[in-house]
Design a protein around this motif. Structure first.
Motif, PDB file in Angstrom:
ATOM      1  N   GLU A   1       0.876  -1.171   0.000  1.00 40.04           N
ATOM      2  CA  GLU A   1       0.000   0.000   0.000  1.00 40.04           C
ATOM      3  C   GLU A   1       0.912   1.220   0.000  1.00 40.04           C
ATOM      4  O   GLU A   1       1.776   1.345   0.866  1.00 40.04           O
ATOM      5  CB  GLU A   1      -0.868  -0.021   1.264  1.00 40.04           C
ATOM      6  CG  GLU A   1      -1.766   1.157   1.401  1.00 40.04           C
ATOM      7  CD  GLU A   1      -2.587   1.091   2.676  1.00 40.04           C
ATOM      8  OE1 GLU A   1      -3.648   1.707   2.700  1.00 40.04           O
ATOM      9  OE2 GLU A   1      -2.160   0.427   3.649  1.00 40.04           O
ATOM     10  N   TRP A   2       0.758   2.096  -0.989  1.00 39.29           N
ATOM     11  CA  TRP A   2       1.658   3.247  -1.117  1.00 39.29           C
ATOM     12  C   TRP A   2       0.960   4.506  -0.648  1.00 39.29           C
ATOM     13  O   TRP A   2      -0.121   4.841  -1.110  1.00 39.29           O
ATOM     14  CB  TRP A   2       2.125   3.394  -2.564  1.00 39.29           C
ATOM     15  CG  TRP A   2       2.734   2.141  -3.098  1.00 39.29           C
ATOM     16  CD1 TRP A   2       2.280   1.398  -4.146  1.00 39.29           C
ATOM     17  CD2 TRP A   2       3.880   1.459  -2.601  1.00 39.29           C
ATOM     18  NE1 TRP A   2       3.085   0.300  -4.324  1.00 39.29           N
ATOM     19  CE2 TRP A   2       4.077   0.308  -3.390  1.00 39.29           C
ATOM     20  CE3 TRP A   2       4.768   1.695  -1.558  1.00 39.29           C
ATOM     21  CZ2 TRP A   2       5.120  -0.584  -3.179  1.00 39.29           C
ATOM     22  CZ3 TRP A   2       5.802   0.801  -1.346  1.00 39.29           C
ATOM     23  CH2 TRP A   2       5.973  -0.314  -2.149  1.00 39.29           C
ATOM     24  N   TYR A   3       1.591   5.212   0.276  1.00 41.62           N
ATOM     25  CA  TYR A   3       1.035   6.445   0.836  1.00 41.62           C
ATOM     26  C   TYR A   3       1.484   7.667   0.054  1.00 41.62           C
ATOM     27  O   TYR A   3       2.612   7.733  -0.413  1.00 41.62           O
ATOM     28  CB  TYR A   3       1.492   6.642   2.276  1.00 41.62           C
ATOM     29  CG  TYR A   3       0.965   5.667   3.274  1.00 41.62           C
ATOM     30  CD1 TYR A   3      -0.187   4.927   3.039  1.00 41.62           C
ATOM     31  CD2 TYR A   3       1.610   5.480   4.479  1.00 41.62           C
ATOM     32  CE1 TYR A   3      -0.674   4.037   3.979  1.00 41.62           C
ATOM     33  CE2 TYR A   3       1.134   4.595   5.433  1.00 41.62           C
ATOM     34  CZ  TYR A   3      -0.007   3.881   5.174  1.00 41.62           C
ATOM     35  OH  TYR A   3      -0.490   3.000   6.109  1.00 41.62           O
ATOM     36  N   ASN A   4       0.596   8.647  -0.037  1.00 41.06           N
ATOM     37  CA  ASN A   4       0.941   9.988  -0.483  1.00 41.06           C
ATOM     38  C   ASN A   4       1.089  10.817   0.790  1.00 41.06           C
ATOM     39  O   ASN A   4       0.163  10.870   1.601  1.00 41.06           O
ATOM     40  CB  ASN A   4      -0.165  10.582  -1.360  1.00 41.06           C
ATOM     41  CG  ASN A   4      -0.276   9.867  -2.680  1.00 41.06           C
ATOM     42  OD1 ASN A   4       0.694   9.779  -3.417  1.00 41.06           O
ATOM     43  ND2 ASN A   4      -1.438   9.347  -2.991  1.00 41.06           N
ATOM     44  N   PHE A   5       2.227  11.433   0.983  1.00 44.82           N
ATOM     45  CA  PHE A   5       2.465  12.225   2.183  1.00 44.82           C
ATOM     46  C   PHE A   5       2.034  13.667   1.958  1.00 44.82           C
ATOM     47  O   PHE A   5       2.088  14.179   0.845  1.00 44.82           O
ATOM     48  CB  PHE A   5       3.947  12.161   2.569  1.00 44.82           C
ATOM     49  CG  PHE A   5       4.418  10.757   2.808  1.00 44.82           C
ATOM     50  CD1 PHE A   5       4.078  10.090   3.975  1.00 44.82           C
ATOM     51  CD2 PHE A   5       5.155  10.087   1.853  1.00 44.82           C
ATOM     52  CE1 PHE A   5       4.488   8.779   4.185  1.00 44.82           C
ATOM     53  CE2 PHE A   5       5.570   8.783   2.055  1.00 44.82           C
ATOM     54  CZ  PHE A   5       5.234   8.131   3.223  1.00 44.82           C
ATOM     55  N   ARG A   6       1.619  14.347   3.019  1.00 44.11           N
ATOM     56  CA  ARG A   6       1.196  15.756   2.908  1.00 44.11           C
ATOM     57  C   ARG A   6       2.319  16.625   2.382  1.00 44.11           C
ATOM     58  O   ARG A   6       2.103  17.520   1.587  1.00 44.11           O
ATOM     59  CB  ARG A   6       0.724  16.276   4.262  1.00 44.11           C
ATOM     60  CG  ARG A   6      -0.599  15.729   4.660  1.00 44.11           C
ATOM     61  CD  ARG A   6      -1.110  16.425   5.912  1.00 44.11           C
ATOM     62  NE  ARG A   6      -2.302  15.744   6.371  1.00 44.11           N
ATOM     63  CZ  ARG A   6      -2.510  15.332   7.592  1.00 44.11           C
ATOM     64  NH1 ARG A   6      -1.607  15.567   8.520  1.00 44.11           N
ATOM     65  NH2 ARG A   6      -3.610  14.700   7.914  1.00 44.11           N
TER      66      ARG A   6
END
Length: 89
Positions: free
Chosen positions: A11-16
């Protein structure tokens, strides 16, 4: 210890915000290989840095139970733990 290209499912996160200017990035995700990426060409997924007189290490991988049976992922975890503990550079 890791290959230049490491193909895996997670699962790949997009960071703020992108931490790349304040940390040493170890791994990035190629957003051309999945849908939903919002960070662009330089999408960090693992990094380390000095913090408050100590060491911090972060990985955004390991969301699947299969990850914990992958020798390369386990080596990644071990390296991060040893770095954060001050055992390895």
């Amino acid at each position: 210890m890791l290959p230049a290209a490491w193909e895996r499912t997670d699962e790949w996160y997009n960071f703020r915000t992108n931490p790349r200017n304040t940390v040493h990035v170890l791994l990035t995700v190629d957003e051309n290989t999945y849908r939903g990426g919002e960070m662009g060409k330089f999408h960090p997924i693992a990094w380390y840095h000095s913090f408050d007189g100590g060491r911090a290490w972060y990985t955004a991988m390991g969301h699947t139970s299969e990850s914990y049976h992958e020798p390369l992922f386990l080596a990644h975890l071990r390296g991060g733990i040893l770095y954060a503990a001050g055992v390895e550079k």
